[in-house]
Scaffold this active site. Structure first.
Site, PDB file in Angstrom:
ATOM      1  N   ALA A 100     -11.676   2.833   4.175  1.00  0.00           N
ATOM      2  CA  ALA A 100     -10.739   1.945   3.484  1.00  0.00           C
ATOM      3  C   ALA A 100      -9.847   2.715   2.512  1.00  0.00           C
ATOM      4  O   ALA A 100     -10.006   3.919   2.311  1.00  0.00           O
ATOM      5  CB  ALA A 100     -11.516   0.860   2.757  1.00  0.00           C
ATOM      6  N   HIS A 101      -8.943   1.999   1.883  1.00  0.00           N
ATOM      7  CA  HIS A 101      -7.955   2.658   1.018  1.00  0.00           C
ATOM      8  C   HIS A 101      -8.609   3.323  -0.194  1.00  0.00           C
ATOM      9  O   HIS A 101      -9.545   2.820  -0.767  1.00  0.00           O
ATOM     10  CB  HIS A 101      -6.841   1.712   0.587  1.00  0.00           C
ATOM     11  CG  HIS A 101      -7.263   0.400   0.011  1.00  0.00           C
ATOM     12  ND1 HIS A 101      -6.339  -0.574  -0.291  1.00  0.00           N
ATOM     13  CD2 HIS A 101      -8.473  -0.114  -0.307  1.00  0.00           C
ATOM     14  CE1 HIS A 101      -6.976  -1.614  -0.787  1.00  0.00           C
ATOM     15  NE2 HIS A 101      -8.251  -1.375  -0.798  1.00  0.00           N
ATOM     16  N   ASN A 102      -8.035   4.480  -0.531  1.00  0.00           N
ATOM     17  CA  ASN A 102      -8.430   5.226  -1.731  1.00  0.00           C
ATOM     18  C   ASN A 102      -9.836   5.782  -1.684  1.00  0.00           C
ATOM     19  O   ASN A 102     -10.366   6.227  -2.701  1.00  0.00           O
ATOM     20  CB  ASN A 102      -8.245   4.364  -2.989  1.00  0.00           C
ATOM     21  CG  ASN A 102      -6.792   3.963  -3.146  1.00  0.00           C
ATOM     22  OD1 ASN A 102      -6.422   2.818  -2.891  1.00  0.00           O
ATOM     23  ND2 ASN A 102      -5.971   4.910  -3.484  1.00  0.00           N
TER      24      ASN A 102
ATOM     25  N   GLN B  43       0.873  -1.171   0.000  1.00  0.00           N
ATOM     26  CA  GLN B  43       0.000   0.000   0.000  1.00  0.00           C
ATOM     27  C   GLN B  43       0.910   1.221   0.000  1.00  0.00           C
ATOM     28  O   GLN B  43       1.419   1.628   1.035  1.00  0.00           O
ATOM     29  CB  GLN B  43      -0.925  -0.032   1.223  1.00  0.00           C
ATOM     30  CG  GLN B  43      -1.750  -1.325   1.309  1.00  0.00           C
ATOM     31  CD  GLN B  43      -2.814  -1.430   0.230  1.00  0.00           C
ATOM     32  OE1 GLN B  43      -3.726  -0.605   0.150  1.00  0.00           O
ATOM     33  NE2 GLN B  43      -2.698  -2.436  -0.645  1.00  0.00           N
TER      34      GLN B  43
END
Lengths: 345, 345, 345
Positions: free
Chosen positions: B239-241, B198
């Site tokens: 969460a990511h992004n 990540q």
């Protein structure tokens, strides 16, 4: 600065077939849309072939079927997504931690800490704990008495592991993880709850990753068990005596109640829940927001999501849910009356 | 002891029109029901005018329409609730933190820490981190390498910010917040999950507040973005992004899956969820406990709550949900048969 | 090594009637299935009598009705489950903490810390805090200014208690608990959220246990209150100004919104939610995954679970939920038309 590799060097390390200029240098990974020259991108779904035409990427990873979809330097792999993961790991190695125990850490008596282990300031290691080679213990971590941690573990700051838990190799535990707190065991007696001591442990296999603020409770009598290769996202709650089978992946905010056993290779969506004392078979997929209230004996996909709509639509439709039984009776009555009419001459 | 102010002093600092005795001294804020002389209360909803008659408050904040509903000393404001917030801030300033780095803190090399910053014992600041003027870093906080934090940040004890994250001015982060842990990125390859590094960051704008134990993951390739003025309650998982638009407010226990983009001025109720890769328009309201499974392109209010009842009623009605399709067919069959009958001579 | 006790010694300490060999020595507790000689097991449900026949346990705890179901040495109790909890506590006492303040802890000015208190390395105790006799404060705990903690508290590592909170005797708080962070209080003013200072406290009674990573926010104006004997599992969110009545037990991942008041002896299932400003009566049971959106005035059991099925079945049935109102109209139309037909001569 990340290092750079020739495409040919990448393929010689990770496999795959190079097409086009194998000498192009790659220093980072990026999506097709944002990639720059010197970066490698990937196509995992033929639907996005149109993006391939416009990408500025210096090279691309793609599947055999897409091998001729571009003239860019490329690596052909039978699993482009996994290949991308490996290239990214190659280009983005974790920062090296300096071996040794920071003078601001606190180490209990009779610990067995490999000389290659790195322990940060303000970490506290309990009496009799064992930590394997090349593990990294971040600041503020608390490793309880007699805990055993394998090799190459990475505990990010503020991970807590309670006493006596056993952890395999290659654990990644993100900040705020709590392993081995007491399960929720109480017995009602004359109007008061009595605590049931939680004397089991948490036992975790190899190659497990645990997301930020996830909690895994110790067993009441026997152990809570997380098998090899399990991947847990953030803010998951795993209750006492749960068993999670190998290579199962669980998304964020899931809650799993006590003594439930989940099979291998399951995939559980975000904010789902599983009640206690159930068995879930291998290869079960559970949708997000779904509560599983009975054991599942067959592999497959399961769901229980209430469909959303505008609040006005929702109100109009949902009011009838409280009268669904009556509606079914009304339909049955109509059917019966209708049958009577039909039988009339 | 909080300071006290004359009503006239409050109005000269915060605006509004004073009616009645402007010399009354006010030292604290309270609800109409519990207020004592020397305390100021507020009426934000005309429905509660009856409470106004009985309050012991020394003064009241109210709207123009209610200006003559009481003879008490009062401040008339066009937004009494916001005015109340400002008066409370005036009467309850945060305790001053002493500038300086506690000798029990650990500071990495090459940091840029303003001389007015306060860093508590057991905090750990990573190499190359930057912390702006008048920021307060609580005990046990972990600020990763190369993190940039703006001015007037307040990190309560045990906040973790992973390396390279960027944070604007006036951040409030409560205890247990984890910013920048790895997103949940895994690729299946030959029966095992491979980790996808990540490599994005978390980028947070100005004037953001983040509740206790909330987690915001770093991006997989690009960044996770929290825009200006966003307010997050406790135990939220981002969460990511994900991108959260400016001035959106999210209640506790919400989960937002990867790569979803949420507009500005949205309001999301407690324990709601939003699946990944969706777009939510500006000014969308989502009810508590609602899962959003598709993009929302229109401002408005959306819901998906299963209505509760007694367990007996619930069982009786809910059993039919598994046969709803059959019920619809039965109704359709009745309609068709009925049509046939009607057409008979 | 746990100590061992004769069956007669256990009964003389904890009550109950011994049948069979009272001299058998017991050193641990276990389930009927896994128990070994030297271990005591328990039968709490006559359904499991068959396991009793095969157990290798050295002794058993059981109810009067089951007293003659085995020839093993046994203790007869009117509440075998609670008796088991007491025996387990006898056999598994918490490790003694050494009284005293570790030199790696940081203690503020004007604290009142009993000489029997144990405070671990890296714990930070704020100015003016009070900690009662025999309390144990784990590493990395943060006890805010002027906090009062009663006797025999056990704070596991990394618990945070914000300033001014009041806590009774016998608190157990697991790692990651945050008590007294700001509630989610914001007011919209001209396009921006203004923070409402949270000037209440958290006030916790005696004999409360709080699970890992649970958060309890301080009150906005008045206090958030947790009464005696409340048991909270992991990852629960308790918002500002909530009151939880005595002896209520709440399972993991539950969210309770602001200003809601919950009665005594309630039991709330995992991942349930309760909206704000509601009143829940005493002795209410709420099923897992159930959102309570209105006050409940009657004791009893309540639920709102969407039943799961295979995804295919779920899709087929659930599509009709968005047209339920139309379906009800169609049934009504059929009923009316039918009535017309019946009235025809």
């Amino acid at each position: 600065m990340t290092a750079s590799y020739r495409l040919s060097e990448i393929a010689s390390q990770l496999g795959g077939r190079v097409l086009g200029d194998a000498e192009v240098r790659i220093s980072q990974i990026a999506s097709l849309e944002t990639a720059q020259p010197g970066q490698i991108s990937f196509l995992t779904n033929s639907r996005y072939r149109s993006q391939l035409a416009n990408t500025r990427a210096g090279a691309v990873i793609l599947a055999e079927d897409d091998a001729e979809s571009t003239g860019l330097p490329r690596i052909v792999s039978d699993n482009p997504y996994a290949y991308f993961a490996r290239v990214s790991a190659l280009l983005n190695p974790l920062p090296e931690a300096t071996p040794g125990i920071h003078p601001g850490a606190f180490i209990g008596a009779n610990t067995k800490i490999d000389a290659t282990v790195s322990i940060a300031a303000t970490a506290v290691i309990g009496e009799g704990a064992t930590i394997g080679a090349n593990s990294v213990i971040g600041e503020g971590c608390s490793v309880g008495a007699n805990v055993v941690i394998g090799c190459r573990a990475r505990l990010y700051p503020r991970v807590v592991i309670y006493h006596d838990c056993m952890i395999g190799d290659d654990l990644i535990a993100h900040s705020g993880v709590v392993i081995g707190a007491d399960g929720f065991g109480i017995a009602m007696d004359q109007g008061r709850w009595i605590k049931i001591p939680q004397i089991g442990r948490v036992v975790i296999g190899n190659d497990v990753e645990i997301g930020a603020n996830t909690t895994i409770d110790r067993g009441a009598l026997d152990d809570t068990v997380i098998e090899d290769g399990v991947k847990l996202d953030n803010q998951i709650q795993v209750a006492h005596n749960v068993r999670i089978g190998a290579h199962t992946a669980i998304a964020g905010c899931v809650g799993i109640a006590g003594s439930t056993s989940i099979g291998c290779y399951c995939r559980i969506g975000g904010s789902a829940g599983i009640l206690g004392h159930l068995n879930i078979a291998d290869h079960v997929e559970i949708a997000a927001f779904t509560l599983i209230g009975k054991s599942i004996h067959e592999a497959g996909s399961y769901a229980a999501i209430f469909p959303f709509s505008t609040s006005a639509e929702w109100r109009k439709n949902t009011v009838h849910l409280r009268h669904l039984d009556e509606l079914v009776r009304r339909v049955k009555a109509l059917e019966q009356e209708f049958e009577t009419i039909k039988q009339k001459p």
